[in-house]
Design a protein around this motif. Structure first.
Motif, short mmCIF file in Angstrom:
data_model
loop_
_atom_site.label_atom_id
_atom_site.label_comp_id
_atom_site.label_asym_id
_atom_site.label_seq_id
_atom_site.Cartn_x
_atom_site.Cartn_y
_atom_site.Cartn_z
N ILE A 143 0.84 -1.20 0.00
CA ILE A 143 0.00 0.00 0.00
C ILE A 143 0.87 1.26 0.00
O ILE A 143 0.63 2.20 -0.75
CB ILE A 143 -0.94 0.01 1.22
CG1 ILE A 143 -1.85 -1.22 1.20
CG2 ILE A 143 -1.78 1.28 1.25
CD1 ILE A 143 -2.64 -1.43 2.47
N LYS A 144 1.90 1.28 0.86
CA LYS A 144 2.76 2.46 0.97
C LYS A 144 3.45 2.77 -0.35
O LYS A 144 3.51 3.93 -0.78
CB LYS A 144 3.80 2.24 2.07
CG LYS A 144 3.25 2.27 3.49
CD LYS A 144 4.30 1.91 4.52
CE LYS A 144 5.44 2.91 4.56
NZ LYS A 144 6.43 2.58 5.62
N ARG A 145 3.96 1.73 -1.01
CA ARG A 145 4.67 1.97 -2.26
C ARG A 145 3.71 2.41 -3.37
O ARG A 145 4.06 3.27 -4.19
CB ARG A 145 5.43 0.71 -2.68
CG ARG A 145 6.57 0.37 -1.75
CD ARG A 145 7.43 -0.77 -2.27
NE ARG A 145 8.39 -1.20 -1.27
CZ ARG A 145 9.32 -2.13 -1.47
NH1 ARG A 145 9.42 -2.73 -2.65
NH2 ARG A 145 10.15 -2.47 -0.50
N ARG A 146 2.52 1.84 -3.38
CA ARG A 146 1.54 2.26 -4.39
C ARG A 146 1.11 3.70 -4.17
O ARG A 146 0.91 4.47 -5.13
CB ARG A 146 0.33 1.32 -4.35
CG ARG A 146 0.50 0.08 -5.21
CD ARG A 146 0.65 0.46 -6.66
NE ARG A 146 0.94 -0.68 -7.51
CZ ARG A 146 1.07 -0.60 -8.82
NH1 ARG A 146 0.97 0.57 -9.43
NH2 ARG A 146 1.35 -1.66 -9.54
N LEU A 147 0.94 4.10 -2.93
CA LEU A 147 0.59 5.49 -2.62
C LEU A 147 1.71 6.43 -3.06
O LEU A 147 1.46 7.47 -3.67
CB LEU A 147 0.33 5.65 -1.12
CG LEU A 147 -1.03 5.18 -0.60
CD1 LEU A 147 -1.06 5.25 0.91
CD2 LEU A 147 -2.16 6.02 -1.20
N ALA A 148 2.96 6.05 -2.75
CA ALA A 148 4.10 6.89 -3.11
C ALA A 148 4.21 7.02 -4.62
O ALA A 148 4.49 8.11 -5.15
CB ALA A 148 5.38 6.31 -2.53
N PHE A 149 4.00 5.94 -5.33
CA PHE A 149 4.07 5.96 -6.80
C PHE A 149 2.96 6.82 -7.38
O PHE A 149 3.19 7.60 -8.32
CB PHE A 149 3.98 4.53 -7.34
CG PHE A 149 4.02 4.45 -8.84
CD1 PHE A 149 5.17 4.74 -9.54
CD2 PHE A 149 2.88 4.07 -9.55
CE1 PHE A 149 5.21 4.65 -10.93
CE2 PHE A 149 2.90 3.98 -10.94
CZ PHE A 149 4.07 4.27 -11.63
N GLY A 150 1.76 6.70 -6.83
CA GLY A 150 0.65 7.49 -7.32
C GLY A 150 0.80 8.97 -7.04
O GLY A 150 0.43 9.81 -7.88
N ASP A 151 1.35 9.31 -5.88
CA ASP A 151 1.50 10.72 -5.51
C ASP A 151 2.61 11.42 -6.28
O ASP A 151 2.48 12.58 -6.66
CB ASP A 151 1.76 10.83 -4.00
CG ASP A 151 0.54 10.48 -3.16
OD1 ASP A 151 -0.58 10.46 -3.74
OD2 ASP A 151 0.71 10.23 -1.96
N ASP A 152 3.72 10.72 -6.48
CA ASP A 152 4.86 11.35 -7.15
C ASP A 152 5.64 10.27 -7.91
O ASP A 152 6.69 9.81 -7.46
CB ASP A 152 5.76 12.05 -6.13
CG ASP A 152 6.85 12.90 -6.78
OD1 ASP A 152 7.02 12.79 -8.01
OD2 ASP A 152 7.51 13.65 -6.05
N PRO A 153 5.14 9.85 -9.08
CA PRO A 153 5.78 8.75 -9.81
C PRO A 153 7.23 9.04 -10.19
O PRO A 153 8.06 8.13 -10.19
CB PRO A 153 4.89 8.58 -11.05
CG PRO A 153 4.09 9.81 -11.15
CD PRO A 153 3.94 10.34 -9.77
N VAL A 154 7.55 10.28 -10.52
CA VAL A 154 8.91 10.60 -10.94
C VAL A 154 9.90 10.35 -9.81
O VAL A 154 10.94 9.70 -9.99
CB VAL A 154 8.99 12.07 -11.41
CG1 VAL A 154 10.45 12.45 -11.71
CG2 VAL A 154 8.14 12.27 -12.66
N SER A 155 9.59 10.86 -8.62
CA SER A 155 10.48 10.66 -7.47
C SER A 155 10.55 9.20 -7.07
O SER A 155 11.61 8.68 -6.70
CB SER A 155 10.01 11.51 -6.28
OG SER A 155 10.11 12.88 -6.57
#
Length: 309
Positions: A185-197
């Motif tokens: 969940i954490k990684r999917r949230l991070a990817f969705g919020d800022d995919p470039v970073s």
């Protein structure tokens, strides 16, 4: 922006099968079975972004998807007979197998695909050449690709004859460990919020795995199975009771790829154990109502007996 391969949580067996087939496409393709939402398609798409071209000088690898409703002409291509007869040219109209050359051919819900189309795909995957014949006119072109099929067993099975044609098969499940599930969940949230970073944070691990794959491909041709290794492979196949010689050949190709992935010049017992699990599970004959979960135990028992014998 693609989700990084090295960011996928868990699913180690699926990721390993994909990597081994990428190192040595002679393995014959990977079938990934599992419920929805288990990163099957994510892993396939991420793999293409990670891989070097299949041949020197080829362009970057892409994922070519095969629609479930694809006709035979759409898959193999067609020949314009009128133009061929009138103008004396072949007038070949390329299909999906032409586009798949040097790429990943991805078949989602392969169990829902017409059996005849699956047969064609597997034949071309094995030969590396696609031939189209219409009314005495024929055209051939190279079609070497990395084949990956995914399916949800709840939506239907593949016939045993077709299952056997896939080199490797893995079963994937949703994570049952709370910490691992939380990390998904954490990684999917991070990817969705800022995919470039997010993608940038995995750049080093992606680069390292890319280099490891390159080195494995370079090492692969030098790994020649000894007669002792081949005898063990044959004994394992006989012991688990699989039909034909395809399982033996697939195990050999897989063991070579696994040894290369770990930088070894010789095939070891650990390579054989992994190869047997990945290449034999979907080929075992089962009793009525027998659970698939017993397959690994059956294989491990035979492999242990052969290696210790």
């Amino acid at each position: 922006m693609l989700y990084p391969f090295t960011a996928i949580v868990g699913q180690d067996e699926m990721k390993l099968a994909l990597l081994l087939n990428a190192i040595n496409p002679s393995v014959g393709g990977v079938l990934i079975e599992g419920e929805k939402g288990t990163a099957k398609s994510t892993a396939v798409r991420a793999l293409a972004n990670l891989l070097p071209p299949m041949e020197t000088g080829a362009t970057a690898m892409t994922v070519v998807e095969l629609p479930i409703n694809a006709t035979e002409d759409r898959v193999v291509g067609s020949i314009n007979l009128e133009k061929a007869l009138q103008d004396g040219v072949k007038a070949f109209e390329p299909g999906i197998l032409h586009a798949a050359h040097q790429n990943i051919l991805y078949v989602d819900e392969v169990n829902l695909l017409d059996d005849h189309i699956v047969d064609i795909l597997l034949d071309v995957a094995a030969m590396g050449v696609n031939t189209v014949e219409r009314e005495g006119v024929s055209h051939s072109h190279p079609s070497r690709f990395i084949l990956v099929g995914t399916m949800n067993p709840e939506e239907g099975d593949l016939r045993p004859q077709l299952l056997d044609r896939f080199g490797l098969s893995v079963m994937v499940y949703g994570e049952h460990d709370p910490a691992q599930r939380m990390e998904v969940i954490k990684r999917r949230l991070a990817f969705g919020d800022d995919p470039v970073s997010f993608v940038a944070s995995y750049a080093e691990s992606e680069r390292a795995l890319h280099e490891r794959l390159l080195q494995a491909r370079e090492l692969l041709p030098s790994i020649i199975p000894t007669d002792e290794v081949l005898l063990k492979i044959a004994s394992i196949s006989i012991g688990v009771g699989v039909d034909g010689h395809r399982p033996d050949i697939t195990m050999m190709h897989t063991a070579r790829a696994h040894a290369a992935f770990h930088g070894r010049h010789q095939i070891t017992e650990s390579d054989l154990k992994i190869a047997a699990r990945l290449a034999l599970k979907h080929r075992l004959r089962r009793l009525p109502f027998e659970e698939q979960g017993h397959d690994e135990d059956r294989i491990d028992t035979v492999v242990t007996a052969v290696l210790e014998g």
